[in-house]
Design a protein around this motif. Structure first.
Motif, PDB file in Angstrom:
ATOM      1  N   ARG A  25      -4.531   9.616  -0.327  1.00 38.27           N
ATOM      2  CA  ARG A  25      -4.939   8.554  -1.244  1.00 38.27           C
ATOM      3  C   ARG A  25      -5.189   7.226  -0.540  1.00 38.27           C
ATOM      4  O   ARG A  25      -5.499   6.236  -1.175  1.00 38.27           O
ATOM      5  N   LEU A  26      -5.064   7.192   0.791  1.00 37.23           N
ATOM      6  CA  LEU A  26      -5.241   5.962   1.560  1.00 37.23           C
ATOM      7  C   LEU A  26      -6.619   5.871   2.187  1.00 37.23           C
ATOM      8  O   LEU A  26      -7.132   6.847   2.728  1.00 37.23           O
ATOM      9  N   SER A  27      -7.201   4.694   2.121  1.00 37.16           N
ATOM     10  CA  SER A  27      -8.423   4.403   2.865  1.00 37.16           C
ATOM     11  C   SER A  27      -8.343   2.954   3.326  1.00 37.16           C
ATOM     12  O   SER A  27      -7.536   2.171   2.832  1.00 37.16           O
ATOM     13  N   ALA A  84       0.830  -1.203   0.000  1.00 39.82           N
ATOM     14  CA  ALA A  84       0.000   0.000   0.000  1.00 39.82           C
ATOM     15  C   ALA A  84       0.866   1.256   0.000  1.00 39.82           C
ATOM     16  O   ALA A  84       0.582   2.222  -0.718  1.00 39.82           O
ATOM     17  N   GLN A  85       1.939   1.243   0.767  1.00 39.96           N
ATOM     18  CA  GLN A  85       2.833   2.407   0.824  1.00 39.96           C
ATOM     19  C   GLN A  85       3.487   2.658  -0.529  1.00 39.96           C
ATOM     20  O   GLN A  85       3.502   3.791  -1.020  1.00 39.96           O
ATOM     21  N   VAL A  86       4.015   1.624  -1.144  1.00 39.23           N
ATOM     22  CA  VAL A  86       4.670   1.770  -2.451  1.00 39.23           C
ATOM     23  C   VAL A  86       3.679   2.310  -3.483  1.00 39.23           C
ATOM     24  O   VAL A  86       4.001   3.221  -4.249  1.00 39.23           O
ATOM     25  N   CYS A  87       2.475   1.774  -3.492  1.00 38.13           N
ATOM     26  CA  CYS A  87       1.469   2.207  -4.468  1.00 38.13           C
ATOM     27  C   CYS A  87       1.009   3.641  -4.208  1.00 38.13           C
ATOM     28  O   CYS A  87       0.797   4.407  -5.152  1.00 38.13           O
ATOM     29  N   ASP A 100      -2.465   3.916   9.931  1.00 38.69           N
ATOM     30  CA  ASP A 100      -1.651   4.805  10.768  1.00 38.69           C
ATOM     31  C   ASP A 100      -0.159   4.564  10.550  1.00 38.69           C
ATOM     32  O   ASP A 100       0.629   5.510  10.456  1.00 38.69           O
ATOM     33  N   ALA A 101       0.233   3.287  10.455  1.00 37.04           N
ATOM     34  CA  ALA A 101       1.647   2.959  10.252  1.00 37.04           C
ATOM     35  C   ALA A 101       2.136   3.463   8.895  1.00 37.04           C
ATOM     36  O   ALA A 101       3.236   4.018   8.783  1.00 37.04           O
ATOM     37  N   ILE A 102       1.326   3.291   7.867  1.00 33.38           N
ATOM     38  CA  ILE A 102       1.700   3.761   6.526  1.00 33.38           C
ATOM     39  C   ILE A 102       1.809   5.281   6.530  1.00 33.38           C
ATOM     40  O   ILE A 102       2.791   5.842   6.026  1.00 33.38           O
TER      41      ILE A 102
END
Length: 133
Positions: free
Chosen positions: A56-58, A16-19, A41-43
């Motif tokens: 962009r995160l959910s 998820a982080q890379v994307c 939270d960690a990302i």
């Protein structure tokens, strides 16, 4: 592109982080809400503030909500082939025909996992460099 990452563990968070850093909208899926939110939270704690990646995160515990609009679904489970086949078959009901279904874990051959799909030609294997190392 919208990417659904199935699994909020270490590999799922890394994918998820890379994307997200690459500019994609991400839905992180897991079975337990607290695990998903801890993953988000960690990302977020590792993302640069100036990229907009945090926005962009959910996260969700609903499979249909996670994959419905995805162009790519990344399965990060490290379970056996039979479980992966069942997971692929379940998610295929919620995605478009053109959606790629990928396996990012070393859980076995992608072709074996893809046997659970009505359209196994959509399955590919991916390997990500873990940004946490």
């Amino acid at each position: 592109m919208y990417v659904a990452v199935l699994g909020a563990g270490r590999l799922g968070r890394a994918v998820a982080q890379v994307c997200a850093v690459a500019g994609h909208d991400i839905s992180l899926h897991g079975d337990e809400a607290n695990v998903v939110m801890d993953g988000i939270d960690a990302i977020e704690g590792r993302l640069p503030d100036d990229t907009g990646a945090v926005d962009r995160l959910s996260g969700t515990t609903g499979l249909e909500a996670a994959v419905a609009d995805a162009g790519v679904v990344v399965e990060t489970a490290t379970t056996g082939t039979a479980t992966l086949q069942a997971n692929f078959a379940e998610l295929e009901a919620f995605v478009d025909r053109e959606t790629l279904v990928t396996l990012a874990a070393d859980s076995g051959p992608v072709t074996a996992a893809a046997a659970g799909l009505r359209h196994p030609d959509r399955a590919i294997g991916l390997r990500f460099r873990d940004p946490l190392n």
